[in-house]
Scaffold this motif. Structure first.
Motif, mmCIF file in Angstrom:
data_model
loop_
_atom_site.group_PDB
_atom_site.id
_atom_site.type_symbol
_atom_site.label_atom_id
_atom_site.label_comp_id
_atom_site.label_asym_id
_atom_site.label_seq_id
_atom_site.Cartn_x
_atom_site.Cartn_y
_atom_site.Cartn_z
ATOM 1 N N HIS A 151 -28.165 23.340 41.732
ATOM 2 C CA HIS A 151 -28.856 24.499 42.303
ATOM 3 C C HIS A 151 -29.494 25.322 41.187
ATOM 4 O O HIS A 151 -28.803 25.819 40.297
ATOM 5 C CB HIS A 151 -27.852 25.344 43.092
ATOM 6 N N THR A 152 -30.802 25.461 41.221
ATOM 7 C CA THR A 152 -31.550 26.223 40.219
ATOM 8 C C THR A 152 -32.475 27.200 40.948
ATOM 9 O O THR A 152 -33.689 27.007 40.984
ATOM 10 C CB THR A 152 -32.359 25.288 39.305
ATOM 11 N N PRO A 153 -31.926 28.240 41.561
ATOM 12 C CA PRO A 153 -32.738 29.160 42.358
ATOM 13 C C PRO A 153 -33.686 29.994 41.500
ATOM 14 O O PRO A 153 -33.512 30.114 40.285
ATOM 15 C CB PRO A 153 -31.682 30.048 43.022
ATOM 16 N N GLY A 154 -34.672 30.548 42.169
ATOM 17 C CA GLY A 154 -35.656 31.379 41.501
ATOM 18 C C GLY A 154 -37.045 30.992 41.952
ATOM 19 O O GLY A 154 -37.803 31.815 42.456
ATOM 20 N N HIS A 155 -37.383 29.723 41.779
ATOM 21 C CA HIS A 155 -38.661 29.256 42.331
ATOM 22 C C HIS A 155 -38.629 29.437 43.845
ATOM 23 O O HIS A 155 -39.580 29.916 44.439
ATOM 24 C CB HIS A 155 -38.907 27.806 41.939
ATOM 25 N N THR A 156 -37.531 29.029 44.452
ATOM 26 C CA THR A 156 -37.164 29.398 45.824
ATOM 27 C C THR A 156 -35.662 29.664 45.820
ATOM 28 O O THR A 156 -34.962 29.281 44.882
ATOM 29 C CB THR A 156 -37.487 28.288 46.849
ATOM 30 N N PRO A 157 -35.130 30.288 46.879
ATOM 31 C CA PRO A 157 -33.676 30.550 46.900
ATOM 32 C C PRO A 157 -32.829 29.291 46.834
ATOM 33 O O PRO A 157 -31.753 29.287 46.234
ATOM 34 C CB PRO A 157 -33.484 31.296 48.228
ATOM 35 N N GLY A 158 -33.299 28.212 47.463
ATOM 36 C CA GLY A 158 -32.515 26.986 47.494
ATOM 37 C C GLY A 158 -33.076 25.878 46.629
ATOM 38 O O GLY A 158 -32.757 24.699 46.843
ATOM 39 N N HIS A 159 -33.902 26.228 45.665
ATOM 40 C CA HIS A 159 -34.474 25.212 44.785
ATOM 41 C C HIS A 159 -33.349 24.438 44.092
ATOM 42 O O HIS A 159 -32.381 25.019 43.612
ATOM 43 C CB HIS A 159 -35.361 25.870 43.734
ATOM 44 N N ALA A 160 -33.497 23.120 44.027
ATOM 45 C CA ALA A 160 -32.469 22.278 43.416
ATOM 46 C C ALA A 160 -33.097 21.143 42.631
ATOM 47 O O ALA A 160 -34.128 20.579 43.021
ATOM 48 C CB ALA A 160 -31.527 21.715 44.473
ATOM 49 N N ALA A 161 -32.473 20.815 41.519
ATOM 50 C CA ALA A 161 -32.748 19.586 40.788
ATOM 51 C C ALA A 161 -31.756 18.535 41.292
ATOM 52 O O ALA A 161 -30.727 18.872 41.887
ATOM 53 C CB ALA A 161 -32.589 19.811 39.292
ATOM 54 N N TYR A 162 -32.073 17.268 41.051
ATOM 55 C CA TYR A 162 -31.180 16.177 41.443
ATOM 56 C C TYR A 162 -30.946 15.269 40.239
ATOM 57 O O TYR A 162 -31.907 14.757 39.653
ATOM 58 C CB TYR A 162 -31.775 15.351 42.586
ATOM 59 N N LEU A 163 -29.693 15.064 39.877
ATOM 60 C CA LEU A 163 -29.328 14.204 38.747
ATOM 61 C C LEU A 163 -28.748 12.902 39.277
ATOM 62 O O LEU A 163 -27.706 12.903 39.947
ATOM 63 C CB LEU A 163 -28.318 14.912 37.851
ATOM 64 N N HIS A 164 -29.423 11.791 38.975
ATOM 65 C CA HIS A 164 -28.924 10.478 39.376
ATOM 66 C C HIS A 164 -27.889 10.020 38.359
ATOM 67 O O HIS A 164 -28.215 9.681 37.214
ATOM 68 C CB HIS A 164 -30.080 9.474 39.466
ATOM 69 N N LEU A 165 -26.646 10.049 38.742
ATOM 70 C CA LEU A 165 -25.553 9.835 37.802
ATOM 71 C C LEU A 165 -25.548 8.443 37.164
ATOM 72 O O LEU A 165 -25.266 8.323 35.961
ATOM 73 C CB LEU A 165 -24.221 10.129 38.502
ATOM 74 N N PRO A 166 -25.843 7.350 37.896
ATOM 75 C CA PRO A 166 -25.780 6.033 37.253
ATOM 76 C C PRO A 166 -26.848 5.807 36.186
ATOM 77 O O PRO A 166 -26.603 5.092 35.212
ATOM 78 C CB PRO A 166 -25.979 5.063 38.429
#
Length: 237
Positions: A151-166
């Motif tokens: 969750h990286t809010p600011g751009h929008t309240p629910g803005h999120a990055a996604y990290l592909h763990l493998p």
């Protein structure tokens, strides 16, 4: 500038250039052939997302998840089309879910005169989509071995990055663009630009091998250090 229909980022992970390299979507494929699509671009990009499936030997029936990084029309504009073709609902962070379901982007930054003006003259709207699941920070979505919600809010309240763990591929979302060089998103398009600056620091706290931007090309060599230097130059860290 890529003219390929898809750009491989890692085994079973692709970037979809939707408006050349300026607006991107992404695809993940599980070992059993299930496909997850992330971000659908502007309204006219929906068919391009579907066409990208064929380039990896997949079909709309193989799509089992649709995700958004946030509820802005340059990411959710093509979402309704993709949902109709695949028959799937969308998943995104819980703080943006209501906006996606309403087809209305979050408010602009009212601390900025341009933000207030843009909200009045150019409302952020797109065709509403059904939201089938919502996410919280740190949640690992069962996509191709695990996709962690950041969750990286600011751009929008629910803005999120996604990290592909493998594979270590990080979809950054719009916290930072990589258009010709690393840069901030347009301040007036953010809900809270100062918060965007603060939460972008999370991108140097994660462990990843490739930074894949929703606007611009990916960084494959020392991406975290490049982002760290950018944030240092900006006086954020």
């Amino acid at each position: 500038m890529s003219r390929q229909p898809v750009v491989p980022l890692a085994p079973n992970v692709w970037r979809i250039p939707l408006i050349r390299d300026f607006v991107n979507g992404f695809m993940f494929r599980d070992d059993d052939g299930q496909v997850t699509l992330v971000d659908m671009g502007v309204k006219k990009s929906g068919p391009k997302v579907i066409a990208a499936l064929e380039t990896i030997g997949a079909a709309p029936s193989d799509v089992t998840r649709l995700l958004l990084t946030h509820a802005h029309p340059d990411h959710a504009g093509g979402a309704a089309h993709v949902a109709r073709v695949t028959g799937r609902d969308f998943g995104l962070h819980e703080d943006d879910a209501g906006y996606a379901a309403a087809g209305q982007g979050p408010p602009r930054d009212h601390s900025l005169r341009l933000g207030r003006l843009m909200e009045r003259l150019s409302p952020s709207k797109f065709e509403a989509v059904a939201v089938g699941e919502t996410f919280t920070d740190g949640q690992v979505v069962p996509v191709a071995g695990g996709l962690q919600v950041v969750h990286t809010p600011g751009h929008t309240p629910g803005h999120a990055a996604y990290l592909h763990l493998p594979t270590g591929v990080l979809i950054t979302g719009d916290s930072i663009f990589n258009v010709r060089q690393l840069r901030w998103p347009v301040k007036a398009f953010c809900t809270d630009f100062r918060l965007n600056e603060q939460t972008a620091q999370r991108l140097v706290e994660l462990d990843y091998t490739t930074a894949a931007f929703t606007h611009g090309t990916e960084l494959r060599v020392n991406p975290r250090e490049h982002i760290r230097r950018f944030l240092t130059r900006q006086g954020v860290i």
